[in-house]
Design a protein around this motif. Sequence first.
Motif, PDB file in Angstrom:
ATOM      1  N   GLU A   1       2.853   6.663   1.157  1.00 22.51           N
ATOM      2  CA  GLU A   1       3.378   5.770   0.119  1.00 22.51           C
ATOM      3  C   GLU A   1       4.414   4.811   0.696  1.00 22.51           C
ATOM      4  O   GLU A   1       4.379   3.605   0.424  1.00 22.51           O
ATOM      5  N   ALA A   2       5.328   5.314   1.517  1.00 21.17           N
ATOM      6  CA  ALA A   2       6.364   4.454   2.116  1.00 21.17           C
ATOM      7  C   ALA A   2       5.734   3.400   3.026  1.00 21.17           C
ATOM      8  O   ALA A   2       6.140   2.234   3.017  1.00 21.17           O
ATOM      9  N   PHE A   3       4.733   3.806   3.821  1.00 19.91           N
ATOM     10  CA  PHE A   3       4.064   2.855   4.710  1.00 19.91           C
ATOM     11  C   PHE A   3       3.363   1.761   3.905  1.00 19.91           C
ATOM     12  O   PHE A   3       3.484   0.573   4.217  1.00 19.91           O
ATOM     13  N   LEU A   4       2.636   2.155   2.862  1.00 20.03           N
ATOM     14  CA  LEU A   4       1.903   1.176   2.053  1.00 20.03           C
ATOM     15  C   LEU A   4       2.857   0.246   1.302  1.00 20.03           C
ATOM     16  O   LEU A   4       2.615  -0.961   1.204  1.00 20.03           O
ATOM     17  N   ARG A   5       3.940   0.786   0.811  1.00 19.72           N
ATOM     18  CA  ARG A   5       4.946  -0.031   0.127  1.00 19.72           C
ATOM     19  C   ARG A   5       5.511  -1.075   1.106  1.00 19.72           C
ATOM     20  O   ARG A   5       5.650  -2.253   0.770  1.00 19.72           O
ATOM     21  N   GLY A   6       5.810  -0.629   2.331  1.00 22.22           N
ATOM     22  CA  GLY A   6       6.306  -1.546   3.360  1.00 22.22           C
ATOM     23  C   GLY A   6       5.277  -2.607   3.725  1.00 22.22           C
ATOM     24  O   GLY A   6       5.604  -3.778   3.918  1.00 22.22           O
ATOM     25  N   HIS A   7       4.014  -2.188   3.806  1.00 23.99           N
ATOM     26  CA  HIS A   7       2.949  -3.144   4.120  1.00 23.99           C
ATOM     27  C   HIS A   7       2.838  -4.201   3.027  1.00 23.99           C
ATOM     28  O   HIS A   7       2.686  -5.395   3.306  1.00 23.99           O
ATOM     29  N   LEU A   8       2.913  -3.786   1.764  1.00 22.31           N
ATOM     30  CA  LEU A   8       2.809  -4.745   0.669  1.00 22.31           C
ATOM     31  C   LEU A   8       4.007  -5.690   0.641  1.00 22.31           C
ATOM     32  O   LEU A   8       3.875  -6.856   0.279  1.00 22.31           O
ATOM     33  N   SER A   9       5.162  -5.218   1.050  1.00 20.15           N
ATOM     34  CA  SER A   9       6.326  -6.101   1.176  1.00 20.15           C
ATOM     35  C   SER A   9       6.075  -7.147   2.258  1.00 20.15           C
ATOM     36  O   SER A   9       6.349  -8.337   2.057  1.00 20.15           O
ATOM     37  N   ALA A  10       5.544  -6.692   3.391  1.00 25.37           N
ATOM     38  CA  ALA A  10       5.232  -7.618   4.486  1.00 25.37           C
ATOM     39  C   ALA A  10       4.123  -8.592   4.072  1.00 25.37           C
ATOM     40  O   ALA A  10       4.175  -9.781   4.402  1.00 25.37           O
ATOM     41  N   PHE A  11       3.131  -8.098   3.337  1.00 21.47           N
ATOM     42  CA  PHE A  11       2.040  -8.963   2.885  1.00 21.47           C
ATOM     43  C   PHE A  11       2.565 -10.016   1.908  1.00 21.47           C
ATOM     44  O   PHE A  11       2.183 -11.191   1.982  1.00 21.47           O
ATOM     45  N   THR A  12       3.445  -9.626   1.015  1.00 23.97           N
ATOM     46  CA  THR A  12       4.036 -10.578   0.075  1.00 23.97           C
ATOM     47  C   THR A  12       4.806 -11.662   0.827  1.00 23.97           C
ATOM     48  O   THR A  12       4.674 -12.853   0.522  1.00 23.97           O
ATOM     49  N   ALA A  13       5.569 -11.270   1.839  1.00 22.55           N
ATOM     50  CA  ALA A  13       6.295 -12.252   2.648  1.00 22.55           C
ATOM     51  C   ALA A  13       5.315 -13.170   3.392  1.00 22.55           C
ATOM     52  O   ALA A  13       5.522 -14.382   3.463  1.00 22.55           O
ATOM     53  N   PHE A  14       4.242 -12.597   3.926  1.00 22.29           N
ATOM     54  CA  PHE A  14       3.188 -13.363   4.602  1.00 22.29           C
ATOM     55  C   PHE A  14       2.594 -14.403   3.643  1.00 22.29           C
ATOM     56  O   PHE A  14       2.446 -15.574   3.983  1.00 22.29           O
ATOM     57  N   CYS A  15       2.288 -13.976   2.436  1.00 24.98           N
ATOM     58  CA  CYS A  15       1.719 -14.884   1.420  1.00 24.98           C
ATOM     59  C   CYS A  15       2.692 -16.003   1.084  1.00 24.98           C
ATOM     60  O   CYS A  15       2.300 -17.174   0.987  1.00 24.98           O
ATOM     61  N   ASN A  16       3.959 -15.660   0.915  1.00 29.91           N
ATOM     62  CA  ASN A  16       4.963 -16.663   0.566  1.00 29.91           C
ATOM     63  C   ASN A  16       5.178 -17.659   1.695  1.00 29.91           C
ATOM     64  O   ASN A  16       5.431 -18.842   1.442  1.00 29.91           O
ATOM     65  N   THR A  17       5.052 -17.204   2.940  1.00 28.70           N
ATOM     66  CA  THR A  17       5.171 -18.103   4.088  1.00 28.70           C
ATOM     67  C   THR A  17       4.051 -19.132   4.058  1.00 28.70           C
ATOM     68  O   THR A  17       4.264 -20.322   4.272  1.00 28.70           O
ATOM     69  N   TRP A  18       2.823 -18.687   3.763  1.00 33.27           N
ATOM     70  CA  TRP A  18       1.702 -19.606   3.717  1.00 33.27           C
ATOM     71  C   TRP A  18       1.773 -20.543   2.522  1.00 33.27           C
ATOM     72  O   TRP A  18       1.384 -21.707   2.598  1.00 33.27           O
ATOM     73  N   ALA A  19       2.320 -20.045   1.414  1.00 34.82           N
ATOM     74  CA  ALA A  19       2.442 -20.880   0.224  1.00 34.82           C
ATOM     75  C   ALA A  19       3.455 -22.003   0.463  1.00 34.82           C
ATOM     76  O   ALA A  19       3.292 -23.103  -0.057  1.00 34.82           O
ATOM     77  N   ALA A  20       4.476 -21.716   1.270  1.00 33.16           N
ATOM     78  CA  ALA A  20       5.514 -22.707   1.554  1.00 33.16           C
ATOM     79  C   ALA A  20       5.054 -23.742   2.574  1.00 33.16           C
ATOM     80  O   ALA A  20       5.627 -24.825   2.672  1.00 33.16           O
ATOM     81  N   ALA A  21       4.024 -23.393   3.351  1.00 35.56           N
ATOM     82  CA  ALA A  21       3.558 -24.301   4.432  1.00 35.56           C
ATOM     83  C   ALA A  21       2.823 -25.502   3.890  1.00 35.56           C
ATOM     84  O   ALA A  21       2.325 -25.583   2.830  1.00 35.56           O
TER      85      ALA A  21
END
Length: 185
Positions: A165-185
């Motif tokens: 659960e902790a790993f998946l939660r961390g992955h989804l946090s990283a994925f959200t940041a990844f998505c936001n980086t692309w949205a800002a580009a």
Amino acid sequence: MLRIGILEGSLRRASLSRAAARAAASLLPHDAQAVALANPGTLPLFNQDLLDEGMPEAVAAFISQVESVDAVLIVTPEYNWSIPGGLKNAIDWLSRKNPNPLAHKPVSIWSVSPGLLGGARVHESLRQTLLSQDMIVMAKPEVQIAGAIGKLDVDAGAITNPETEAFLRGHLSAFTAFCNTWAAA
């Protein structure tokens, strides 16, 4: 609010990947919202003859769902070292829409398996297919939930292993940041 469409790769009601997909919604950061996409089992097999007669209603509804999200999380088993047929069929249908609803969307893959490799072999073939649709693939960290029977509650659609659960939660946090980086580009 970032809208992440969750696409299940399995057609089976009691599948481990379906349980992980359903659990993902509760693991997202507060600035992201899960959208459960139609299960690929609800779609007819792709056939150009069907399309020539007009887009099937179930496919049109699925396409509309995918168009409404900002990113996609695919949670899937591995079948014969590759992509489950239903999941590939869903991507084939999406690829027929112009403009392609997958193009330029961030995507991440979780593979889920009772085995020791956690469905690792599906990642390569699925990434290749997603790249052909101009998706923006978050390649690392890869998520392979191995030994999933001891980590998931299929009936509740929940993660039962705290480390997973902790790993998946961390992955989804990283994925959200990844998505936001692309949205800002």
